[in-house]
Design an enzyme around this catalytic site. Structure first.
Site, mmCIF file in Angstrom:
data_model
loop_
_atom_site.group_PDB
_atom_site.id
_atom_site.type_symbol
_atom_site.label_atom_id
_atom_site.label_comp_id
_atom_site.label_asym_id
_atom_site.label_seq_id
_atom_site.Cartn_x
_atom_site.Cartn_y
_atom_site.Cartn_z
ATOM 1 N N HIS A 74 0.859 -1.040 0.028
ATOM 2 C CA HIS A 74 -0.046 0.008 0.008
ATOM 3 C C HIS A 74 0.974 1.195 0.180
ATOM 4 C CE1 HIS A 74 -3.961 -1.765 1.546
ATOM 5 N NE2 HIS A 74 -3.609 -2.568 0.398
ATOM 6 N N TYR A 202 -9.401 5.324 6.995
ATOM 7 C CA TYR A 202 -9.457 5.655 8.431
ATOM 8 C C TYR A 202 -10.297 6.919 8.540
ATOM 9 C CZ TYR A 202 -4.973 3.359 10.031
ATOM 10 O OH TYR A 202 -3.923 2.530 10.374
ATOM 11 N N PRO A 294 -4.123 0.453 18.607
ATOM 12 C CA PRO A 294 -3.926 0.086 17.459
ATOM 13 C C PRO A 294 -3.979 1.026 16.265
ATOM 14 C CG PRO A 294 -5.891 -1.098 18.249
ATOM 15 C CD PRO A 294 -5.266 -0.171 19.383
ATOM 16 N N TYR A 386 4.002 6.678 10.038
ATOM 17 C CA TYR A 386 3.273 5.491 9.839
ATOM 18 C C TYR A 386 4.085 4.397 9.146
ATOM 19 C CZ TYR A 386 -1.024 3.034 8.487
ATOM 20 O OH TYR A 386 -1.994 2.067 8.627
HETATM 21 P P1 RFL Z 1 1.794 -11.712 21.486
HETATM 22 O O1 RFL Z 1 1.512 -12.072 20.320
HETATM 23 O O2 RFL Z 1 0.752 -11.440 22.515
HETATM 24 O O3 RFL Z 1 2.540 -13.438 22.012
HETATM 25 C C1 RFL Z 1 2.887 -13.648 23.290
HETATM 26 C C2 RFL Z 1 2.904 -15.292 23.378
HETATM 27 O O4 RFL Z 1 3.143 -15.703 24.853
HETATM 28 C C3 RFL Z 1 2.159 -16.598 24.955
HETATM 29 N N1 RFL Z 1 2.319 -16.658 26.564
HETATM 30 C C4 RFL Z 1 2.915 -17.539 27.220
HETATM 31 N N2 RFL Z 1 3.701 -18.507 27.065
HETATM 32 C C5 RFL Z 1 4.238 -19.371 28.065
HETATM 33 N N3 RFL Z 1 3.998 -18.894 29.384
HETATM 34 C C6 RFL Z 1 3.356 -17.694 29.794
HETATM 35 N N4 RFL Z 1 2.962 -17.485 31.048
HETATM 36 C C7 RFL Z 1 2.648 -17.023 28.780
HETATM 37 N N5 RFL Z 1 1.848 -16.067 28.694
HETATM 38 C C8 RFL Z 1 1.663 -15.788 27.687
HETATM 39 C C9 RFL Z 1 1.048 -16.250 24.550
HETATM 40 O O5 RFL Z 1 -0.083 -17.354 24.430
HETATM 41 C C10 RFL Z 1 1.281 -15.768 23.021
HETATM 42 O O6 RFL Z 1 1.596 -16.733 22.204
HETATM 43 O O7 RFL Z 1 2.814 -10.776 21.820
HETATM 44 P P2 RFL Z 1 4.323 -10.276 20.869
HETATM 45 O O8 RFL Z 1 4.919 -11.550 20.420
HETATM 46 O O9 RFL Z 1 5.032 -9.327 21.499
HETATM 47 O O10 RFL Z 1 3.627 -9.851 19.432
HETATM 48 C C11 RFL Z 1 2.938 -8.746 19.651
HETATM 49 C C12 RFL Z 1 1.797 -8.408 18.672
HETATM 50 O O11 RFL Z 1 1.032 -9.735 19.071
HETATM 51 C C13 RFL Z 1 1.015 -7.380 19.265
HETATM 52 O O12 RFL Z 1 1.591 -6.058 19.496
HETATM 53 C C14 RFL Z 1 -0.226 -7.024 18.222
HETATM 54 O O13 RFL Z 1 -0.839 -7.851 17.847
HETATM 55 C C15 RFL Z 1 -1.129 -5.726 18.743
HETATM 56 N N6 RFL Z 1 -2.389 -5.737 18.086
HETATM 57 C C16 RFL Z 1 -2.376 -5.158 16.871
HETATM 58 N N7 RFL Z 1 -1.021 -4.472 16.510
HETATM 59 C C17 RFL Z 1 -1.249 -4.005 15.264
HETATM 60 O O14 RFL Z 1 -0.030 -3.467 14.810
HETATM 61 N N8 RFL Z 1 -2.211 -3.860 14.461
HETATM 62 C C18 RFL Z 1 -3.294 -4.474 14.887
HETATM 63 O O15 RFL Z 1 -4.366 -4.648 14.184
HETATM 64 C C19 RFL Z 1 -3.430 -5.229 16.032
HETATM 65 N N9 RFL Z 1 -4.640 -5.643 16.448
HETATM 66 C C20 RFL Z 1 -3.330 -6.429 18.355
HETATM 67 C C21 RFL Z 1 -4.680 -6.390 17.769
HETATM 68 C C22 RFL Z 1 -3.327 -7.128 19.825
HETATM 69 C C23 RFL Z 1 -4.740 -7.559 20.417
HETATM 70 N N10 RFL Z 1 -4.688 -8.335 21.537
HETATM 71 C C24 RFL Z 1 -3.316 -8.592 22.311
HETATM 72 C C25 RFL Z 1 -5.442 -8.300 22.265
HETATM 73 C C26 RFL Z 1 -5.642 -7.021 18.238
HETATM 74 C C27 RFL Z 1 -5.882 -7.510 19.534
HETATM 75 C C28 RFL Z 1 -7.069 -8.377 19.810
HETATM 76 C C1 PHB Z 2 -5.722 -4.366 10.628
HETATM 77 O O1 PHB Z 2 -5.719 -4.548 9.773
HETATM 78 O O2 PHB Z 2 -6.201 -5.118 11.596
HETATM 79 C C2 PHB Z 2 -5.426 -2.792 11.101
HETATM 80 C C3 PHB Z 2 -4.815 -2.125 10.359
HETATM 81 C C4 PHB Z 2 -4.479 -0.659 10.534
HETATM 82 C C5 PHB Z 2 -4.505 -0.281 11.825
HETATM 83 C C6 PHB Z 2 -5.120 -1.291 12.786
HETATM 84 C C7 PHB Z 2 -5.259 -2.556 12.524
HETATM 85 O O3 PHB Z 2 -4.237 0.785 12.209
#
Ligand code: RFL
Ligand code: PHB
Length: 391
Positions: A74, A202, A294, A386
């Site tokens: 993009h 957005y 997010p 961004y």
């Molecule tokens: P993760 O992905 O949370 O992975 C952590 C892993 O550790 C495991 N774990 C354990 N394992 C062993 N012992 C324990 N005691 C443990 N406790 C936990 C968990 O099961 C898991 O597999 O962290 P990591 O690797 O640092 O990655 C970070 C990203 O996942 C996170 O920053 C993003 O997903 C945040 N986030 C989003 N970020 C974006 O840039 N765009 C998004 O659209 C976006 N949507 C989101 C999101 C995070 C969400 N969460 C956490 C609720 C949407 C959601 C729902």
């Molecule tokens: C997504 O595709 O999940 C997404 C994209 C942009 C954002 C947050 C989430 O700023």
């Protein structure tokens, strides 16, 4: 029997797997302990936008073959203000695009790469406990299929997300944390329908924020600002689609395609930073150390940045016998984290409605968005952040 590994990695999310694979390619051994099953980890719907730096990290990990083939590139985003849409071109402003590729796909690719290289990922490792982090040889206890297990390691990487055990294993008096909870949440949906535009939309609207994103040309991922204690039952599919249509300025469904939902969830919004990101031989990585709202799509990208700094430190330690890079991990990672925190907070304020009682604040944020849309200098700052600040 106690097994020893160079780096024990807690968590098999994107940060844990990326770190494990990059260390492996540099001759450093690791064991990954994950609380959940592989299917559970790979089934979670989360981030979708990758900065070039995160894509480069996947290439360095030798896990970018499918990403390079299937991702979308993009060159900009659209911003809608009260229904009027305007494009911000990252390519024109800063010369860099972003990449659309789902976090679940990234996690699958990394786990496949790790396992193909004989990597040791122990899923369903329960009750992980960390001991001796400030001594010479940390011990990690856990339960596997009902049996107690133990490993020792030179270092521990806490890649276990916001609710993980690693940050909680640091004595309270060695930590300082900073937090902001926002008075809204995101209702997220996934649907097997083409997105309304080639790029993300957005939207700021008096009814609240909306975002039209995607995972592919045939799969849409959309979000709506709702109350943090919203009852998802009060949002039947038709209500969700009409609300998105109104907020992006498409009330007659000229561009928005609708269809059955395959996922629906509520995500709370918070900013959080833990200082420091190191305690003795434990290093915190990704969501274990920091959370962003997010809006700026920074969560996953910050995790990749942390892995960059930590892998550099560990490689210098093992390959060159140099400790200074590892000693500077927290300082280098936090400098980048705080800039992404500022940007995520700013994008969140710019695009969301706070309570009606916050009238002055709402007007200022709206004025800032109007200014941004009218100023090339302001759009350049948005684009630069961004697409991702350099490592
Ligand atoms: P993760 O992905 O949370 O992975 C952590 C892993 O550790 C495991 N774990 C354990 N394992 C062993 N012992 C324990 N005691 C443990 N406790 C936990 C968990 O099961 C898991 O597999 O962290 P990591 O690797 O640092 O990655 C970070 C990203 O996942 C996170 O920053 C993003 O997903 C945040 N986030 C989003 N970020 C974006 O840039 N765009 C998004 O659209 C976006 N949507 C989101 C999101 C995070 C969400 N969460 C956490 C609720 C949407 C959601 C729902
Ligand atoms: C997504 O595709 O999940 C997404 C994209 C942009 C954002 C947050 C989430 O700023």
């Amino acid at each position: 029997m106690t097994t020893h590994t160079q780096v024990a990695i807690i968590g098999a999310g994107p940060s844990g797997l990326l770190l494990s694979q990059i260390l492996h390619l540099n001759g450093i051994g690791s064991i990954v302990l994950e609380r959940k099953s592989r299917a559970y980890v790979e089934g979670r719907v989360r981030a979708g936008i990758m900065e070039q730096g995160a894509v480069e990290m996947m290439r360095r990990a030798g896990a970018a073959e499918r990403l390079d083939r299937e991702c979308l590139t993009h060159d900009g985003i659209e911003i809608a203000l009260e229904g009027r849409r305007q494009r911000v071109s990252f390519l024109d402003l800063v010369g860099t695009p972003v990449t659309v590729y789902g976090q679940s796909e990234m996690t699958k690719d990394l786990a496949n790469a790790r396992l193909a290289a004989g990597g040791d990922i122990r899923y369903q490792a329960e009750d992980v406990r960390l001991e001796g982090l400030d001594g010479g040889r940390p011990r990690i206890h856990y339960v596997e299929a009902g049996a107690q297990r133990e490993i020792t390691a030179d270092f521990v990487a806490g890649c276990d997300g916001f609710h993980g055990i690693s940050r909680q294993s640091i004595p309270a008096d060695k930590l300082r944390s900073f937090e902001r909870i926002y008075p809204f949440a995101w209702l997220g949906i996934m649907a097997e329908v083409p997105p309304p535009s080639d790029e993300l939309i957005y939207a700021r609207h008096e009814r609240g924020f909306a975002l039209c994103s995607m995972r592919s040309r045939s799969r849409s991922r959309h979000y709506l600002q709702v109350s943090p204690d919203e009852d998802l039952g009060a949002w039947p599919e038709q209500r969700i689609w009409s609300e998105i249509a109104i907020r992006i300025g498409d009330p007659d469904f000229g561009v928005l395609k609708t269809g059955p939902l395959i996922e629906k969830s509520l995500t709370p919004m918070r900013s959080f930073v833990c200082e420091t990101m190191r305690f003795g031989r434990l290093f915190l990585v990704g969501d274990a150390a920091h959370i962003v709202p997010p809006t700026g799509a920074k969560g996953l990208n910050l995790a990749a940045g942390d892995v960059h700094y930590l892998s550099e430190g560990l490689i210098d330690h093992y390959a060159k016998g140099r400790g200074d890079t590892l000693d500077r991990y927290a300082e280098r990672a936090l400098a980048r984290v705080w800039k992404a925190q500022r940007f995520s907070w700013w994008m969140t304020c710019l695009l969301h409605n706070f309570a009606a009682s916050e009238g002055f604040q709402n007007r200022i944020h709206r004025a800032e968005l109007e200014y941004t849309l009218s100023s090339r200098a302001a759009q350049t700052a948005l684009a630069e952040n961004y697409v991702g600040l350099p490592y």
